[in-house]
Design a protein around this motif. Structure first.
Motif, PDB file in Angstrom:
ATOM      1  N   GLY A  49       0.793  -1.220   0.000  1.00 54.35           N
ATOM      2  CA  GLY A  49       0.000   0.000   0.000  1.00 54.35           C
ATOM      3  C   GLY A  49       0.826   1.271   0.000  1.00 54.35           C
ATOM      4  O   GLY A  49       0.274   2.371  -0.090  1.00 54.35           O
ATOM      5  N   GLN A  50       2.164   1.118   0.104  1.00 47.06           N
ATOM      6  CA  GLN A  50       3.073   2.264   0.116  1.00 47.06           C
ATOM      7  C   GLN A  50       2.678   3.268   1.196  1.00 47.06           C
ATOM      8  O   GLN A  50       2.612   4.472   0.991  1.00 47.06           O
ATOM      9  N   ARG A  51       2.428   2.721   2.375  1.00 45.38           N
ATOM     10  CA  ARG A  51       2.069   3.535   3.526  1.00 45.38           C
ATOM     11  C   ARG A  51       2.939   3.132   4.716  1.00 45.38           C
ATOM     12  O   ARG A  51       3.394   1.994   4.813  1.00 45.38           O
ATOM     13  N   HIS A  52       3.151   4.066   5.630  1.00 46.97           N
ATOM     14  CA  HIS A  52       3.900   3.781   6.855  1.00 46.97           C
ATOM     15  C   HIS A  52       2.950   3.248   7.919  1.00 46.97           C
ATOM     16  O   HIS A  52       1.888   3.835   8.169  1.00 46.97           O
ATOM     17  N   ASP A  53       3.334   2.134   8.516  1.00 41.55           N
ATOM     18  CA  ASP A  53       2.521   1.546   9.572  1.00 41.55           C
ATOM     19  C   ASP A  53       2.706   2.368  10.848  1.00 41.55           C
ATOM     20  O   ASP A  53       3.809   2.424  11.400  1.00 41.55           O
ATOM     21  N   PRO A  54       1.650   3.024  11.347  1.00 37.49           N
ATOM     22  CA  PRO A  54       1.801   3.853  12.556  1.00 37.49           C
ATOM     23  C   PRO A  54       2.184   3.047  13.790  1.00 37.49           C
ATOM     24  O   PRO A  54       2.665   3.615  14.766  1.00 37.49           O
ATOM     25  N   GLU A  55       1.970   1.727  13.755  1.00 38.94           N
ATOM     26  CA  GLU A  55       2.305   0.910  14.912  1.00 38.94           C
ATOM     27  C   GLU A  55       3.660   0.230  14.794  1.00 38.94           C
ATOM     28  O   GLU A  55       4.065  -0.504  15.695  1.00 38.94           O
ATOM     29  N   SER A  56       4.364   0.457  13.698  1.00 35.84           N
ATOM     30  CA  SER A  56       5.672  -0.178  13.544  1.00 35.84           C
ATOM     31  C   SER A  56       6.672   0.491  14.477  1.00 35.84           C
ATOM     32  O   SER A  56       6.710   1.724  14.573  1.00 35.84           O
ATOM     33  N   PRO A  57       7.481  -0.294  15.172  1.00 41.07           N
ATOM     34  CA  PRO A  57       8.454   0.303  16.086  1.00 41.07           C
ATOM     35  C   PRO A  57       9.561   0.990  15.315  1.00 41.07           C
ATOM     36  O   PRO A  57       9.851   0.637  14.167  1.00 41.07           O
TER      37      PRO A  57
END
Length: 241
Positions: free
Chosen positions: A68-76
Motif C-alpha cells: 500500500g506504500q504507507r507507513h505503519d503507525p504501529e511499527s516500532p
C-alpha cells in the motif's frame, strides 16, 4: 499507487464477505473491491483496520503496508546503530593467534581475526553477523555446529542472562521480536526461561573442508561504552590423535 490485492485467498475462512468486512470495520463494497484486486488508494488507517481484522502476522502486516506504500503507525522505530568498537579492541583481536571474535550485547559479531574467519566458514559466508540468527535461521548452522540442539539451548539461556545485564536494550528487544516470530525453536527455548552465564568449555564443529574440529572456548568481558565479549578458541585434541 499499486493495488492492494487480497483476491484468491480469504484470511477469514467460514465468514461471509459482509461479515469479514464488518470484522475489519470496512464497508462491504470496499472489502469486495479489495478482494477483486482493484486499483484503489487506501490510507494507513484503513490498512491497519484490515491487518487487525484479518489477524495478520507481523510479516504479513509489514508486507501489506509495503504494497500500500504507507507507513505503519504501529511499527516500532528501527533500533539504533551500535556504537563503534574501540580501535584498540580490534587491534588486540587481530593480534591473537587462535580463532577469536567479538560479540556485542545482542550477540552480533563486531570483529573477527583471520583464524576465526577460516574456522567459521559457514557463518562468515552466510553474511549473517548475528550469532543467534545464524544458529536458528541459517540451515548450514545445524551441520556445522556439533550437538546443535544442546548448543542452541545453551545460547538462548546465555542470551536471556545477557538481557538481564542490559535491560530494555532496543537492539536486543528488536532481535528478540524477530526471532520469536521467525523461529519456533527459538520461541520454545526462550519460553523455557533457562538462564545461564556465558561460560567457556568444549566446542566442536564440522568444518566443510577439515572435518570435525574440537576447541576449548574462553570468554572475556570488555566493559566499554557497550558490553562486548571476546571469544577465544584453543585447539583441543582432534579425533584420532
Amino acid at each position: 499507487m499499486p493495488p492492494v490485492e487480497t483476491a484468491g485467498r480469504r484470511r477469514t475462512p467460514g465468514l461471509r464477505r459482509e461479515e469479514a468486512a464488518s470484522r475489519c470495520g470496512l464497508s462491504a463494497t470496499l472489502y469486495t473491491w479489495l478482494e477483486q484486486g482493484r486499483d484503489i488508494s487506501l490510507t494507513a488507517r484503513t490498512l491497519a483496520l484490515l491487518a487487525d481484522g484479518l489477524d495478520l502476522t507481523l510479516a504479513e502486516r509489514a508486507y501489506l503496508f509495503e504494497l500500500g506504500q504507507r507507513h505503519d503507525p504501529e511499527s516500532p522505530p528501527p533500533p539504533p546503530i551500535p556504537a563503534p568498537v574501540p580501535e584498540i579492541v580490534l587491534k588486540s583481536l587481530s593480534a591473537i593467534q587462535t580463532p577469536a571474535y567479538l560479540l556485542d550485547s545482542s550477540f552480533t559479531a563486531r570483529g573477527w581475526n583471520q583464524p576465526a574467519i577460516s574456522l567459521f566458514t559457514p557463518w562468515h559466508e552466510s553474511r549473517e553477523p548475528n550469532l543467534l540468527r545464524f544458529v536458528f535461521l541459517i540451515p548450514a548452522a545445524r551441520t556445522f555446529i556439533c550437538d546443535w540442539e544442546q548448543s542452541a539451548r545453551r545460547l538462548v539461556a546465555e542470551f536471556r542472562a545477557e538481557t538481564g545485564h542490559t535491560q530494555n536494550n532496543p537492539n536486543q528487544l528488536h532481535l528478540l521480536d524477530q526471532l520469536r516470530q521467525e523461529s519456533r525453536e527459538f520461541l520454545a527455548l526462550w519460553n523455557a526461561r533457562d538462564v545461564q552465564a556465558k561460560k567457556g568449555g568444549e566446542r566442536s564443529f564440522q568444518h566443510p573442508e577439515k572435518g570435525v574440529l574440537r576447541y576449548t572456548q574462553l570468554n572475556f568481558l570488555y566493559e566499554g561504552q557497550e558490553r562486548h565479549r571476546l571469544i577465544m578458541l584453543h585447539t583441543s585434541a582432534q579425533p584420532g590423535n
